[in-house]
Structures are given as structure tokens and as C-alpha cells.
Design a protein around this motif. Structure first.
Motif, PDB file in Angstrom:
ATOM      1  N   PHE A   1      -8.692   3.521  -9.109  1.00 12.43           N
ATOM      2  CA  PHE A   1      -7.399   3.009  -8.659  1.00 12.43           C
ATOM      3  C   PHE A   1      -6.703   2.282  -9.797  1.00 12.43           C
ATOM      4  N   SER A   2      -5.384   2.459  -9.868  1.00 14.40           N
ATOM      5  CA  SER A   2      -4.573   1.737 -10.848  1.00 14.40           C
ATOM      6  C   SER A   2      -4.480   0.264 -10.435  1.00 14.40           C
TER       7      SER A   2
ATOM      8  N   ARG B   1     -13.552   8.203  -4.732  1.00 16.15           N
ATOM      9  CA  ARG B   1     -12.441   7.236  -4.628  1.00 16.15           C
ATOM     10  C   ARG B   1     -12.533   6.447  -3.321  1.00 16.15           C
TER      11      ARG B   1
ATOM     12  N   ILE C   1      -1.119   4.380  -1.484  1.00 14.57           N
ATOM     13  CA  ILE C   1      -2.406   4.407  -0.786  1.00 14.57           C
ATOM     14  C   ILE C   1      -2.185   5.134   0.541  1.00 14.57           C
TER      15      ILE C   1
ATOM     16  N   ALA D   1       0.833  -1.205   0.000  1.00 11.04           N
ATOM     17  CA  ALA D   1       0.000   0.000   0.000  1.00 11.04           C
ATOM     18  C   ALA D   1       0.867   1.255   0.000  1.00 11.04           C
TER      19      ALA D   1
ATOM     20  N   ASP E   1      -1.795  -1.372  -9.636  1.00 13.96           N
ATOM     21  CA  ASP E   1      -0.932  -1.439  -8.444  1.00 13.96           C
ATOM     22  C   ASP E   1      -1.707  -1.060  -7.185  1.00 13.96           C
ATOM     23  N   GLU E   2      -2.518  -0.025  -7.287  1.00 14.26           N
ATOM     24  CA  GLU E   2      -3.317   0.404  -6.145  1.00 14.26           C
ATOM     25  C   GLU E   2      -4.375  -0.635  -5.775  1.00 14.26           C
TER      26      GLU E   2
ATOM     27  N   ALA F   1       2.354   1.650  -3.444  1.00 13.86           N
ATOM     28  CA  ALA F   1       1.354   2.068  -4.429  1.00 13.86           C
ATOM     29  C   ALA F   1       0.807   3.469  -4.155  1.00 13.86           C
TER      30      ALA F   1
END
Length: 172
Positions: free
Chosen positions: A138-139, A107, A53, A48, A141-142, A51
Motif C-alpha cells: 500500500f502507498s 495485499r 481502497i 479510503a 495514502d492507502e 485513496a
């Protein structure tokens, strides 16, 4: 109509409810397993972080999953952690009713919906609409990092609730 005054001091508070006692001391009887779950949680947090977050969102996700799972220890812990990390207390309170609250961004709402459906996996199987909404915010990775955080907190919740292994203590 009459109302009772709210307790003003610790001695004015009603006695805590009696809850089931610890069923199993996992820390004592399965320390290697607890270390592995701790490592899982640390890996999820590292993903996280990598990425991007935000820490506060991670606490709110953990709080939401813990509310759904009925884990009093984790609800207490992640509520306090979110406030300590700078989250407004009203938003922390509103996590329990996030679909009805206007305090959260699109989001954050997508992250909560994903948290709800992954936590209730056997009931929901994470519908396409929920996944697509999360994917819009979110991507990859996210998303992977969010899943890691959600899976890790659900593991902790399963252990804490089933064993009654950890209990929160009233602060102050």
C-alpha cells in the motif's frame, strides 16, 4: 454417533441466548458525541475512497476488527455489507481465520495483519515487520486510509461492546 437435523424454519431454530441488556443509550444521552464518531467514520470512508481502497476490503477490515473486539452488531453488519457489496460468502466466513485461509491475496493479508495489530495495539505495538509488509502493498495514502478505517471501526466497537448499545437482529 447421532446427529441432529439442522433447523429448517424459523420455528425450528433454538431460542437465542440471553445477553446483557443495554447499559447506556449513547444515542440518547450523548448525541453530539455519536454525531462526532459518525463524522469520524465518514471521514475515514472518504479517505479510503480517495485513496482507492475498495469498498469490499473496507468491509472485510471492519469485519476483522469487530471479530477481534467481540462486537456482535458490527460482525453482523459488516458481514452482510461485504456480501451485499459483492464479496463471496466463503471469503466472508474465512476472515475469522484469514492466516490459515488461501482465499486472500498478499495485499489483503497485509491489510488484515495491520488490522489485527492496530486493533490489539496494547499487545503488539504494530511490529516493524507488519508495517513493512503493509508498506510493500500500500502507498502512504492507502496506509493512511487503512489506518483511518481501522481506528474508526475500533471506536465503534469500543462503544458498542462497552455499552451493549446495539444488537444485531436475525434477518429473514
Amino acid at each position: 454417533m447421532t446427529t441432529a437435523a439442522a433447523p429448517t424454519t424459523a420455528s425450528d431454530r433454538p431460542a437465542p441466548a440471553v445477553v446483557p441488556t443495554r447499559r447506556l443509550d449513547l444515542d440518547g444521552v450523548a448525541p453530539a458525541f455519536i454525531r462526532a464518531v459518525t463524522a469520524l467514520d465518514e471521514a475515514a470512508d472518504a479517505e479510503a475512497e480517495r485513496a482507492g481502497i475498495p469498498d469490499v476490503l473496507r468491509h472485510l477490515i471492519r469485519l476483522r476488527a469487530s471479530q477481534l473486539n467481540g462486537c456482535s452488531y458490527c460482525v453482523d453488519l459488516h458481514s452482510r455489507d461485504a456480501v451485499t457489496a459483492g464479496e463471496h460468502v466463503q471469503r466472508v466466513y474465512a476472515v475469522a481465520v484469514w492466516p490459515e485461509s488461501n482465499f486472500f491475496t498478499a495485499r489483503e493479508r497485509a491489510a488484515f495483519a495491520l488490522t489485527d495489530d492496530v486493533t490489539r495495539l496494547s499487545e503488539t505495538h504494530v511490529p516493524e515487520a507488519v508495517w513493512n509488509e503493509a508498506s510493500a502493498h500500500f502507498s502512504d495514502d492507502e496506509l493512511a486510509a487503512l489506518l483511518a478505517v481501522i481506528v474508526a471501526i475500533n471506536a465503534w466497537n469500543a462503544l458498542a461492546v462497552s455499552t451493549r448499545g446495539w444488537r444485531p437482529r436475525l434477518q429473514g
